[in-house]
Design a protein around this motif. Sequence first.
Motif, PDB file in Angstrom:
ATOM      1  N   ILE A 217       0.855  -1.183   0.000  1.00 25.36           N
ATOM      2  CA  ILE A 217       0.000   0.000   0.000  1.00 25.36           C
ATOM      3  C   ILE A 217       0.892   1.234   0.000  1.00 25.36           C
ATOM      4  CG2 ILE A 217      -1.710   1.321   1.302  1.00 25.36           C
ATOM      5  CD1 ILE A 217      -2.870  -1.161   0.053  1.00 25.36           C
ATOM      6  N   GLY A 218       0.691   2.098  -0.983  1.00 24.44           N
ATOM      7  CA  GLY A 218       1.492   3.314  -1.052  1.00 24.44           C
ATOM      8  C   GLY A 218       0.912   4.435  -0.215  1.00 24.44           C
ATOM      9  N   SER A 219      -0.408   4.568  -0.250  1.00 25.31           N
ATOM     10  CA  SER A 219      -1.077   5.610   0.535  1.00 25.31           C
ATOM     11  C   SER A 219      -2.484   5.139   0.873  1.00 25.31           C
ATOM     12  CB  SER A 219      -1.139   6.934  -0.248  1.00 25.31           C
ATOM     13  OG  SER A 219      -1.917   6.769  -1.432  1.00 25.31           O
TER      14      SER A 219
ATOM     15  N   GLY B  31      -4.073   0.462   5.515  1.00 27.45           N
ATOM     16  CA  GLY B  31      -4.526  -0.899   5.263  1.00 27.45           C
ATOM     17  C   GLY B  31      -3.376  -1.794   4.819  1.00 27.45           C
ATOM     18  N   THR B  32      -3.740  -3.002   4.434  1.00 28.34           N
ATOM     19  CA  THR B  32      -2.727  -3.974   3.998  1.00 28.34           C
ATOM     20  C   THR B  32      -3.184  -4.644   2.710  1.00 28.34           C
ATOM     21  OG1 THR B  32      -3.746  -5.716   5.319  1.00 28.34           O
ATOM     22  CG2 THR B  32      -1.975  -4.443   6.362  1.00 28.34           C
ATOM     23  N   LEU B  33      -2.205  -5.307   2.100  1.00 32.35           N
ATOM     24  CA  LEU B  33      -2.486  -6.110   0.903  1.00 32.35           C
ATOM     25  C   LEU B  33      -2.453  -7.584   1.270  1.00 32.35           C
ATOM     26  CD1 LEU B  33      -0.415  -4.520  -2.024  1.00 32.35           C
ATOM     27  CD2 LEU B  33      -2.903  -4.665  -1.847  1.00 32.35           C
TER      28      LEU B  33
ATOM     29  N   ALA C 297      -5.542  -8.314  -3.007  1.00 32.56           N
ATOM     30  CA  ALA C 297      -6.764  -7.769  -2.402  1.00 32.56           C
ATOM     31  C   ALA C 297      -6.372  -6.778  -1.318  1.00 32.56           C
ATOM     32  CB  ALA C 297      -7.628  -8.881  -1.826  1.00 32.56           C
ATOM     33  N   ILE C 298      -7.167  -5.689  -1.208  1.00 32.49           N
ATOM     34  CA  ILE C 298      -6.893  -4.646  -0.215  1.00 32.49           C
ATOM     35  C   ILE C 298      -7.741  -4.933   1.020  1.00 32.49           C
ATOM     36  CG2 ILE C 298      -7.025  -2.174   0.274  1.00 32.49           C
ATOM     37  CD1 ILE C 298      -6.596  -1.701  -2.733  1.00 32.49           C
ATOM     38  N   GLN C 299      -7.081  -4.969   2.175  1.00 36.55           N
ATOM     39  CA  GLN C 299      -7.747  -5.222   3.447  1.00 36.55           C
ATOM     40  C   GLN C 299      -7.769  -3.927   4.268  1.00 36.55           C
ATOM     41  OE1 GLN C 299      -9.106  -8.119   3.745  1.00 36.55           O
ATOM     42  NE2 GLN C 299      -7.977  -9.222   2.127  1.00 36.55           N
ATOM     43  N   GLY C 300      -8.815  -3.788   5.086  1.00 37.34           N
ATOM     44  CA  GLY C 300      -8.929  -2.596   5.934  1.00 37.34           C
ATOM     45  C   GLY C 300     -10.262  -1.905   5.738  1.00 37.34           C
TER      46      GLY C 300
END
Length: 662
Positions: free
Chosen positions: A387-389, A392-394, A414-417
Amino acid sequence: MRRSTTLLRLTLATLTASCGGGGDLLLPGSAEPAAVSLLQGADQNGRVGEALPQPLVAAVTDATGRPIDGATLVFVLTDPAPGAAVTPDTIRTDANGQATANVVLGTRPGVQRGAVLALGGSGSPVAQVPFTLTALSEDAATLAPVSGMDQSAPVGSPLPSPLVVSVTDPFGNPIEGVTVSWAADGGGTVTAPTTTTGADGITSVERILGPTAGVQRTLASVDGLVGSPVTFVDTATAGAASGVRIVAGNGQAAPAGSRLPTTLVVEVRDATGNAVPGVAVAWVIGTGGGSAAPTTSTTDANGQAGTVWTLGPAPGPNTLSAVVSGIGVAAFSATATAGSAARLSIVTQPPSTATIGVPLATAPAVQLLDAGGNAVRQGGVVIQVAIGSGGGTLSGTTSQPTDDNGVASFPGLAIQGSAGDRTLRFTGSGIAAVASQPIAVAAAPTPKLALAQQPSAAAVAGTPFAQQPVIQLENGSGGALAQAGVAVTVAIASGGPALTGTTTVPTDALGRASFTDLGISGDPGTRTLAFSASGFDGVTSAGVDVAAPPPGPPDAVQSSVSVSPSTITVGQSSTITVLVRDASGTALAGQSVQVTATGDSTTVSDNPGITGADGKVSFQLSSTSAGDKTVTAAAGGVALGQPQTITVTDAPTTGSASEPSP
C-alpha cells in the motif's frame, strides 16, 4: 674333393713303391725344401665365420722331388678378413713330407687369399704356393632402417625422401634377393607392396601420406628376421587452409556496451578437414559498433583462434566477421540489450475501484527500464508491492520475480482494511519505485464459509473419511468468492476428542479448500466439525457417527498361555488358560482356540474352545501316563504366547495295613 684326395694318395703310394718303399725319404734337415704344393683344400667355398669343410694339405719336396720329413710349413692368409684363422699356422711335415691345417673363414664375404710357405734351414721362406678361398654370406638375419625416419610432409603428398631398409647376415654382410613387405598405417600408400634387396642388401619405397594430419606409420617386414617389422614414424601436416567456420560465441546477448561472456572462436581447416595452425584471422566489427580484442590472432595447433567481443553502446543487433584472407569469412551476430534496470514503469494499472478483501479485477504489472528508458528484458528481478497511501494492507502474493521480458505481474491482490482511496507502490532492490493511480476501495458484505461437500455421515475411529469435506468461500450475498490462498482450519465442534490428518488447507483459485485425509480418533459417538478462516464467518458440518475400529487378528506376542498347577499326578487335571489379544492389546472375543499337548495318554477337554468377552478360554488336561507334557495354543493360524510345560507324576503307592496287636 674326396676323389682327388684318393688319387693323390694313390700317386704318393706309387712313387713310394718305385723308390724302394720309402728308402728315398730324407731325414729332418737333410735337404733344403725346393718346392711346396697343395694337395687338398685350395679353391674351396664356405660360409663366412665358419670352418672350411676340408683342411688344407700341403707337401714339401727337395730339388730331386723327394718328400722332406720335418720341414717347417707356415700357412698364411695374405688378406685376412675379420675373424679368419688358420690352425695351426706353423707345422712340420710328416714322414710323407705333408702337413695339414684347418681354416676358419673371416666374416667378410668374397675371395680370401693365402699361401703356404716352406722355410729353409735359415728360417726364411724358400718355397711357397698360393691358394684362394671364397667366403659366402650367411643367411639373412637382420632387418634394419637405413634412412627415411621422422620425416614430415603435407597430407596426401609423398615424403621428401624414400624409406630405406637393409638386410644383413649375422656379421652385418648385405644379403641380396630378400623380399621385403611394406604396409602403410594411418592412411596413404606405398609405391610397392613388396621390394627385393639388391647386391648391397638395401631396398626402398616411396611413401604417400594419407589425408589425416598427425602421425602416420609405415611397416617394413620380413618374416623371421631380427628387427622386423621396422616402423617408420612420420608426420602428416595439414594442407593449405580451405575454409573457416564458427566454433563458439555466436548468437549471444548482453547489455549494450558490455563484453560478451563467451569468447568468439573460429576454426580453420584444410580441404580434408585437418586443423591448420599458424593462419592469421582478422576480427572486423560490423553493425552496432563495439570492439574486438585482439583484432587479429593466429590459429593454434587445433586450427583455432579467438577474440573477445565488446558490444556497441545501443540496444539492437551487432555483427562481427572473422576474416581469413583468401580463404573465407565467418559471420557472428549478437544482440545488445538494454542496460541494467534502473527504474520501474507500470504497464498495467490496477483498477480504479475495488472492494475490501476482494481480489483486484485487473492484475497490475510493472516493466523494468534502464536509465535511458529502454525496456530491460531481464528475468528473475524480485519486485515488491505494498500500500502506497491510504493505509490498510495487501493480501495475496506481494513479491514477484520479473519474467524474461522484465515484467512482474501481481494477480490475486486484495486490499484489506477500511473503505477509502489507496495507491500501490512497486519497489525493487536498487531500482527507483513507482506508484499506481488511485483506487477507490468500498466496504464489502461479510464473506462466509459454506460446505460445498459434507464429510461422511459415518466413519471409523482413526480412519480418514470416505467423503472428505470441501469448503467454498462466499461473499456477503452468498455468491462463490474466487479467492486463492485463504487458510481454512477445521476442528472438532462437539463430541471430542481430536482430528487426524491435515487440519488447515488453503483455498484454490476458485475459492475452494478441499480436505484430503481428515479422520476422527477416540471412542465411538457422534461428532460435528467446525470450519473457520480469518475474515470469514465459519460453518459447522452435519453430524458424523463414529464407530469403533474392528479388532485386529490374534497377535502372538500380546496373547498368552498359562497352566495351573504345573505339576499333577496321574489321574489329576491341570487348568490351561489361553488369553487372546490383538497387536494393540485388545482382548478378542469369539476366537476359536486349539490346544495341543505332547505325550502319550494325554487328554485336553473342550478342545477347541471359544474365547469369552475377556478374550479368555480354559481347558483341562489330564494324563494316565507320567512325563512332561508341552502345551501350545493357536488361534486363526497364529501360535499364541509361549509353550508351557505340565509335569505328570505317578500317584503315590498306598502302604499295606498294619496287623492288629495281639
